[in-house]
Design a protein around this motif. Structure first.
Motif, mmCIF file in Angstrom:
data_model
loop_
_atom_site.group_PDB
_atom_site.id
_atom_site.type_symbol
_atom_site.label_atom_id
_atom_site.label_comp_id
_atom_site.label_asym_id
_atom_site.label_seq_id
_atom_site.Cartn_x
_atom_site.Cartn_y
_atom_site.Cartn_z
ATOM 1 N N ASN A 295 6.426 8.144 20.760
ATOM 2 C CA ASN A 295 5.996 7.165 19.765
ATOM 3 C C ASN A 295 4.993 7.796 18.806
ATOM 4 N N LYS A 296 5.148 7.494 17.537
ATOM 5 C CA LYS A 296 4.210 7.939 16.511
ATOM 6 C C LYS A 296 3.792 6.732 15.677
ATOM 7 N N VAL A 297 2.670 6.870 15.027
ATOM 8 C CA VAL A 297 2.275 5.839 14.074
ATOM 9 C C VAL A 297 3.264 5.875 12.913
ATOM 10 N N GLU A 298 3.947 4.765 12.684
ATOM 11 C CA GLU A 298 4.972 4.722 11.650
ATOM 12 C C GLU A 298 4.506 3.875 10.466
ATOM 13 N N PRO A 299 4.836 4.295 9.256
ATOM 14 C CA PRO A 299 4.429 3.537 8.070
ATOM 15 C C PRO A 299 5.373 2.387 7.773
ATOM 16 N N LEU A 300 4.900 1.494 6.940
ATOM 17 C CA LEU A 300 5.712 0.385 6.452
ATOM 18 C C LEU A 300 5.628 0.392 4.934
ATOM 19 N N SER A 301 6.763 0.255 4.277
ATOM 20 C CA SER A 301 6.758 0.295 2.816
ATOM 21 C C SER A 301 7.506 -0.900 2.246
ATOM 22 N N LEU A 302 7.174 -1.227 1.028
ATOM 23 C CA LEU A 302 7.802 -2.337 0.316
ATOM 24 C C LEU A 302 7.879 -1.982 -1.160
ATOM 25 N N ILE A 303 9.053 -2.176 -1.746
ATOM 26 C CA ILE A 303 9.225 -2.038 -3.193
ATOM 27 C C ILE A 303 9.736 -3.369 -3.706
ATOM 28 N N ALA A 304 8.879 -4.100 -4.395
ATOM 29 C CA ALA A 304 9.255 -5.434 -4.866
ATOM 30 C C ALA A 304 8.248 -5.914 -5.898
ATOM 31 N N PHE A 305 8.704 -6.794 -6.769
ATOM 32 C CA PHE A 305 7.845 -7.445 -7.757
ATOM 33 C C PHE A 305 7.061 -6.442 -8.603
ATOM 34 N N GLY A 306 7.715 -5.342 -8.939
ATOM 35 C CA GLY A 306 7.116 -4.374 -9.841
ATOM 36 C C GLY A 306 6.046 -3.505 -9.229
ATOM 37 N N THR A 307 5.945 -3.506 -7.910
ATOM 38 C CA THR A 307 4.944 -2.661 -7.262
ATOM 39 C C THR A 307 5.555 -1.972 -6.054
ATOM 40 N N GLU A 308 4.826 -1.010 -5.531
ATOM 41 C CA GLU A 308 5.186 -0.359 -4.277
ATOM 42 C C GLU A 308 3.996 -0.466 -3.341
ATOM 43 N N MET A 309 4.278 -0.725 -2.077
ATOM 44 C CA MET A 309 3.232 -0.844 -1.074
ATOM 45 C C MET A 309 3.527 0.103 0.075
ATOM 46 N N PHE A 310 2.486 0.751 0.584
ATOM 47 C CA PHE A 310 2.617 1.663 1.717
ATOM 48 C C PHE A 310 1.441 1.403 2.642
ATOM 49 N N ALA A 311 1.722 1.011 3.873
ATOM 50 C CA ALA A 311 0.665 0.721 4.845
ATOM 51 C C ALA A 311 0.970 1.446 6.147
ATOM 52 N N LEU A 351 -1.869 1.384 0.461
ATOM 53 C CA LEU A 351 -1.821 1.752 -0.952
ATOM 54 C C LEU A 351 -0.895 0.794 -1.688
ATOM 55 N N PHE A 352 -1.267 0.437 -2.918
ATOM 56 C CA PHE A 352 -0.398 -0.332 -3.800
ATOM 57 C C PHE A 352 -0.210 0.427 -5.110
ATOM 58 N N LYS A 353 0.957 0.243 -5.685
ATOM 59 C CA LYS A 353 1.346 0.756 -7.003
ATOM 60 C C LYS A 353 1.510 2.277 -6.998
ATOM 61 N N ASP A 354 0.406 3.010 -6.998
ATOM 62 C CA ASP A 354 0.474 4.471 -6.964
ATOM 63 C C ASP A 354 0.475 4.925 -5.504
ATOM 64 N N ILE A 355 1.671 5.256 -5.010
ATOM 65 C CA ILE A 355 1.772 5.696 -3.613
ATOM 66 C C ILE A 355 2.194 7.165 -3.538
ATOM 67 N N THR A 356 1.879 7.915 -4.580
ATOM 68 C CA THR A 356 2.269 9.329 -4.613
ATOM 69 C C THR A 356 1.614 10.126 -3.493
ATOM 70 N N LYS A 357 0.496 9.624 -2.969
ATOM 71 C CA LYS A 357 -0.186 10.330 -1.889
ATOM 72 C C LYS A 357 0.028 9.637 -0.543
#
Length: 380
Positions: A295-311, A351-357
């Motif tokens: 098991n590893k810590v896994e990210p969750l992402s969302l692309i919707a409503f003109g934004t990107e989210m990464f948690a 992170l929201f919007k800018d998720i380049t990092k």
């Protein structure tokens, strides 16, 4: 991924894939794309149909597995036939939880889990005006975004006091709500749908407390449950999912499980990346290779409503004052960053919007970077 891993290591083993669906295996996280646009099979399927023939993999579609006789090592199919096996890999996935609501079986109620669900919703949405989404998690918001893109007005109803309560901390959830409101979404948090209203068996709206929301479409997205019925017929150990070891073996060493249906060290991830990795491990081990899953810590992402989210990570539910927090929010640009540190060790970030990092954040969580280290990478 299991079949591919097997064939890469064993060129002669008989491999049979059985699916209740009519479609060849596909990239399930892209289901919401099918609601709004045409996606070719080449883009959507995991492999071209010819790949299965080229690799001598038999695939049986539109067929339900009724049960497994683990003693005789036989799979019983819904068409009254049986298939013998030496090794069996269960990747039966999960099903959407459907609440017991009056009107839940009406025409116009949808729950998106398979390709046909998304295509049916797209067809039904043509000419419709209003949609209600029950559930403010990632899948619910993806459906809301897709239906709004089709031109429908959208209401999202979330029983908790904020959206995405399991993935976002309160301030990040508030920021996401700000984005939704700016996009014209009617957001109802701390509210539960009491009834789906109908006329002549067709959806007309939903009832929330003393309020009625008109709707032509209702999409239910309130969580999933592992499909463990086949495993139960085989007498396997089951908790929330099928309990497996690091080799993805179940309590029966001849049977493996992977993906949404598997539970390893108390964790059932319900995420695509670990599901693929589990399938590879199961396939490798089934043909005698040394392969383990961790098991590893896994990210969750969302692309919707003109934004990107990464948690990624786990935000603290209590004793927040003991954590060091870094935050930068800019509603004008839509950029948002927030990090939690436990004794100078990064434990949660969003992170929201800018998720380049995003990969910097992910590696920082997995490696437990200090505040100084990660700040110079994310806040410059």
């Amino acid at each position: 991924s299991a079949a591919q891993a097997i064939r890469q290591r064993n060129q002669v083993a008989d491999i049979t894939l059985i699916s209740a669906e009519s479609a060849y295996p596909y990239y399930r996280p892209a289901l919401s794309d099918l609601i709004v646009k045409d996606v070719t099979e080449q883009e959507f399927n995991l492999n071209p149909e010819a790949w299965y023939e080229q690799n001598n993999i038999q695939i049986i579609l539109n067929t339900v597995v009724q049960g497994v006789n683990a003693t005789d090592r036989v799979v019983n199919l819904g068409n009254k036939t049986q298939l013998a096996y030496d090794k069996l890999i269960l990747a039966t996935g999960s099903s959407n939880f459907i609440p017991r609501l009056k009107g839940i079986e009406a025409t116009g109620v949808f729950s998106i889990k398979e390709k046909e669900d998304a295509l049916a919703l797209r067809a039904y949405a043509e000419g419709k005006d209003r949609a209600v989404i029950i559930g403010g998690g990632v899948l619910g918001l993806e459906a809301a975004d897709a239906l709004q893109e089709l031109g429908l007005s959208v209401t999202v109803v979330e029983a908790m006091d904020r959206i995405m309560p399991r993935q976002l901390d309160p301030s990040a959830s508030e920021f996401m709500s700000f984005i939704l409101n700016n996009k014209g979404v009617d957001l109802r948090t701390g509210s539960s749908v009491e009834e789906i209203l109908t006329k002549d068996g067709v959806v007309t709206g939903v009832k929330i407390c003393q309020d009625v929301i008109s709707a032509d479409i209702v999409v239910v997205s309130v969580g999933v449950r592992a499909n463990v019925e086949v495993a139960r017929s085989a007498g396997l150990t089951i908790n929330r999912g099928i309990v497996v070891n690091e080799n993805m073996q179940t309590s029966n060493p001849h049977i493996y499980a992977c993906g949404d249906v598997a539970e390893f060290e108390g964790v059932a991830t319900n995420l695509w990346a670990p599901a693929i990795e589990q399938g590879k491990v199961a396939g490798k081990h089934a043909v005698g290779d040394v392969a383990t899953f961790a098991n590893k810590v896994e990210p969750l992402s969302l692309i919707a409503f003109g934004t990107e989210m990464f948690a990624v990570g786990t935000y603290p539910l209590e004793n927040i004052e003991q954590y060091q927090i870094l935050m930068n929010a800019d509603p004008k640009t839509g950029n948002f960053k927030k990090l939690y540190f436990d004794r100078d060790r990064l434990v949660y970030g969003v992170l929201f919007k800018d998720i380049t990092k995003a990969n910097v954040l992910l590696n920082g969580i997995r490696q437990g970077h200090s505040c100084y280290t990660i700040m110079n990478k994310l806040f410059v």
